[in-house]
Write an enzyme that holds these catalytic residues in place. Sequence first.
Site, PDB file in Angstrom:
ATOM      1  N   GLU A   1      -0.501   2.650   0.871  1.00  0.00           N
ATOM      2  CA  GLU A   1      -0.743   2.588  -0.583  1.00  0.00           C
ATOM      3  C   GLU A   1      -2.135   3.162  -0.799  1.00  0.00           C
ATOM      4  O   GLU A   1      -3.131   2.490  -0.522  1.00  0.00           O
ATOM      5  CB  GLU A   1      -0.696   1.128  -1.076  1.00  0.00           C
ATOM      6  CG  GLU A   1       0.651   0.456  -0.969  1.00  0.00           C
ATOM      7  CD  GLU A   1       1.643   0.966  -1.993  1.00  0.00           C
ATOM      8  OE1 GLU A   1       1.250   1.693  -2.926  1.00  0.00           O
ATOM      9  OE2 GLU A   1       2.837   0.650  -1.842  1.00  0.00           O
TER      10      GLU A   1
ATOM     11  N   CYS B   1      -6.573   1.801  -8.755  1.00  0.00           N
ATOM     12  CA  CYS B   1      -5.846   2.913  -8.121  1.00  0.00           C
ATOM     13  C   CYS B   1      -4.929   3.580  -9.118  1.00  0.00           C
ATOM     14  O   CYS B   1      -4.734   4.790  -9.084  1.00  0.00           O
ATOM     15  CB  CYS B   1      -5.076   2.421  -6.898  1.00  0.00           C
ATOM     16  SG  CYS B   1      -3.959   1.062  -7.217  1.00  0.00           S
TER      17      CYS B   1
END
Length: 517
Positions: free
Chosen positions: A256, A290
């Site tokens: 991720e 993010c």
Amino acid sequence: MSLAEQLDSVDAGTAGTVDRHSTTETFESTAPATGAVVGVFPVHDAAAVAETVARARTAAEQWAALGWDGRKQRLAAYRGYLARRMHELSDLVHRENGKPHADAILEIALTVDHLAWAAGHARKALGPRKVPSGMLAANHAAYLEYQPLGVIGVIGPWNYPVFTPMGSIAYALAAGNAVVFKPSEHTPAVGAWLAAAWRAAVPDVPDAFQVVTGFGSTGAALCRVPVDKLAFTGSAATGKKVMATCAETLTPVLMELGGKDAMIVDDDADVAAAADAAVWGAMSNGGQTCIGIERIYATEAVYDRFVAEVTAQVSSLRPGSDGEATYGPMTMASQIDVVRRHVADAAAAGARVVTGGTDADAFPAEGYVAPTVLLDVPDDSSAITEETFGPTLTITRVRDAEEGLQRANATSYGLAGAIFSGSKDKAMDLARRMRSGMTSINSVLTFASVPALPFGGVGDSGFGRIHGEDGLKEFTRAKAITRQRYALPVNLMSFGRPEKAADALARVMGMVHGSKR
Ligand code: NDP
């Protein structure tokens, strides 16, 4: 004494499993707003990490043996523990990461919801089921189930120190695995709190979720032990190092990674709502998200109104650490240099700086960055090509949404994004063609709060998925079983089969599948 109070008085190791090791080297976690020490934690070396994983292996067997109901009950106890202590944990997150209390509460609330979903859906998503056995094995029953891998190593970042790692931890535990978590060196106290909470809430399997602390070398040791899968959340650059280390032991990885997410604002969008969402998506958490919005492509029809709305809205934002501040300091001081460089590059290349910039006003106090809006930044500028991870956004004028999509997709990243449009069909079409793992229409970041939806990226944003059924399956191996129910007179998989059997099979297949359509 509350866990937070314990952490206040922490020495080398009252938190997490840290006290059980003989490691002597320690490091301090400090509050980004004040520099005050939040806690002192051991730097776990390879031997300490191996010890922790060995304990996790034993716990993994106990945890798996509890079955779906036993695990669900204990995950409910953990969830309840977190839900009752949201203010205590949010205070710690506020101190160690710097974000406002309200943002920390939101982060923890989302985590609790994901824990509930993962525990509640694990059996249905992963449990044994019969599947059709097909024409060639009609005399067999076919079974599929998803079995836990064993011990999952989780390496997490500091920006959402509860929500982000728990996206792996909660789903890995619900799937029947034990977890060893290495939090970022910037947020070890939050990681240690989460593991201490587990031991308090689930005292009969305390080692199913443990924490090790330290720097990159501790994370690398976790890769090498090895574990049965390594779930990494962090930057693409570190992700490559983690993959290389995991390759030494053929340890599978979930990646991720970062993003450079875009928003497209179409002709018929609700401009005020789009501006509100853009400002939140770009500036909340100091832009250290993010899936934060970093690039906006607004069509000619709405560009001027949109820029005016965004400019008006950012004027009311104020970074700080007091109760009224809209976002906090940069958690990692070195990130300020990245922000400064991107803004300077953009300005030097001819971009208009509407708010923020590179002078003293743009950095109101040490550790803080003012909201920064850049207009028409050239495509090859670092503010467009690299992850900035600060309270900045670029707004670029495009002919239409189609051009916006092309430019949004022209990045090596592909984590998420947003579309603002008045047309449902057009927005859905644009969302499907956006090169990203997630897209929200007429909002930002919403997919992260829907536990049933998978979360993960494409390209430099990584691979694999947390959340949803895919997130549960990520921490399992599919197991296939067949059971012969009765023997057929002719067994094709036997040296005793009649000579003509293969010809007969070819004729049957021709009849069933061979017709010209
Ligand atoms: P980093 O990549 O710097 O670090 C991530 C984690 O990896 C930290 O725990 C770090 O430890 C550890 N680490 C560092 N070096 C190694 C190594 N050689 N081997 C094993 N582990 C190592 O990321 P940040 O913490 O700065 O987080 C920000 C990044 O995370 C951004 O790019 C952001 O976009 C991304 N992110 C992605 C998310 C997603 O879901 N896709 C969600 C949230 C963030 P230490 O801190 O001790 O050095």
